[in-house]
Scaffold this active site. Structure first.
Site, PDB file in Angstrom:
ATOM      1  CG  HIS A 129      -0.259   0.046   2.539  1.00 43.59           C
ATOM      2  ND1 HIS A 129       0.305  -1.073   3.098  1.00 43.59           N
ATOM      3  CD2 HIS A 129      -0.037   1.056   3.417  1.00 43.59           C
ATOM      4  CE1 HIS A 129       0.826  -0.757   4.277  1.00 43.59           C
ATOM      5  NE2 HIS A 129       0.633   0.524   4.493  1.00 43.59           N
ATOM      6  CG  HIS A 178       4.724   6.035   4.926  1.00 42.07           C
ATOM      7  ND1 HIS A 178       4.885   5.989   6.296  1.00 42.07           N
ATOM      8  CD2 HIS A 178       3.514   6.606   4.726  1.00 42.07           C
ATOM      9  CE1 HIS A 178       3.832   6.499   6.888  1.00 42.07           C
ATOM     10  NE2 HIS A 178       2.974   6.897   5.959  1.00 42.07           N
ATOM     11  CG  HIS A 213       0.134   8.608   2.190  1.00 37.65           C
ATOM     12  ND1 HIS A 213      -0.704   7.531   2.351  1.00 37.65           N
ATOM     13  CD2 HIS A 213       0.909   8.657   3.314  1.00 37.65           C
ATOM     14  CE1 HIS A 213      -0.465   6.952   3.520  1.00 37.65           C
ATOM     15  NE2 HIS A 213       0.523   7.613   4.115  1.00 37.65           N
ATOM     16  CG  HIS A 257       2.909  10.811   6.305  1.00 36.01           C
ATOM     17  ND1 HIS A 257       1.730  10.073   6.246  1.00 36.01           N
ATOM     18  CD2 HIS A 257       2.562  12.079   5.961  1.00 36.01           C
ATOM     19  CE1 HIS A 257       0.742  10.860   5.883  1.00 36.01           C
ATOM     20  NE2 HIS A 257       1.226  12.077   5.699  1.00 36.01           N
TER      21      HIS A 257
END
Length: 270
Positions: free
Chosen positions: A97, A123, A125, A142
């Site tokens: 993900h 990570h 997004h 993040h």
């Protein structure tokens, strides 16, 4: 004191000293959730999939939120956000993900309101999860930290950096070959050696601050959020690489905006 009473006392002491439960950290296995709108495992259903995830639907301090000028209290501080990062060996992991950089040892820390938080992982997004005045950006990074004091009220702190399309991001450029080798390879990882978190550029004088939650299950609340006000740049190819590396349902892996419930949002500025 009997043995039974002693054991109960020890358990109570452990709960007090170590309030983070095994469900407080981000879920590593994505099989139980996805990002697809209307899916039975999508963001609107996360809180109903496991009782430990109930905050995803019922919490009152959920993230991400819109950082609106109408809701922000400007706080003037001359002191920079204190960060003490250092180079450390790391893994690059395709979690299905998202793509994650996980430092294996001591990669340094950041100090927020007198509390020291050790850097654990970073990570991405895409598109951004937080918005500024309802504007969504192409990418959000993040940096996840954990308090070094197990009695601290807030155990998790996340630094967020927003990116718009423009010049290539130097930090991502260095990681590019390793990310490319992990395209669609869930749970696989590469060991690139030493990764220096100081190369992640952020604004330490102007930033938003509020109390929210993790943006993936179990959506743990009480997270100290610090969002850099300066928007950095990333190339379109870099965004495409991050989106293409993960599973199809997570190509756009941003959780929808959550109600702010009139939470206090500060803009720290010199």
């Amino acid at each position: 004191m009997c043995i039974g009473s002693a054991i109960r006392s020890l358990l109570i002491l452990l709960i007090i000293l170590f309030p983070i439960s095994i469900y407080a950290q981000e879920v590593e296995d994505e099989r139980d959730f996805d990002y697809q709108k209307g899916s039975e495992k999508g963001p609107g259903k996360w809180g109903k999939l496991h009782k430990e995830w109930s905050a995803c639907n019922n919490g009152k301090m959920q993230s991400p939120i819109d950082l609106s000028n109408k809701r922000v209290d400007v706080v003037h501080k001359s002191k920079k956000l204190l960060r003490n990062y250092k180079p450390c060996t790391a893994l690059i992991i395709n979690r299905g993900h998202d793509m994650e950089v996980r430092w294996e040892h001591d990669a340094g820390s950041i100090e927020i309101n007198g509390t020291i938080y050790a850097l654990k992982q970073a990570h991405w997004h895409s598109p951004s999860e937080h918005t500024i005045n309802n504007k969504r950006y192409s990418l959000e990074q993040h940096m996840v930290h954990k308090s070094t004091d197990p009695t601290s009220k807030h155990q998790i702190a996340v630094i967020g950096v927003l990116y718009k399309i423009g010049k290539s991001n130097p930090f991502l450029s260095k990681l590019g070959p390793n990310i490319t080798s992990l395209v669609k390879q869930q749970n696989e990882h590469r060991h690139p050696g030493v990764i220096d978190p100081r190369e992640i550029r952020m604004s330490r004088r102007r930033y938003y601050n509020y109390i929210g939650s993790l943006t993936v299950p179990p959506c743990t609340e009480g997270v100290v959020w610090t969002i850099s006000k300066k928007v950095r740049t990333v190339s379109l190819d870099q965004v495409k690489l991050l989106r293409g590396a993960v599973h199809d349902h997570a190509a756009k892996n941003s959780r929808p905006l959550q109600p702010d419930h009139k939470r206090g949002i500060q803009l720290i500025s010199p």
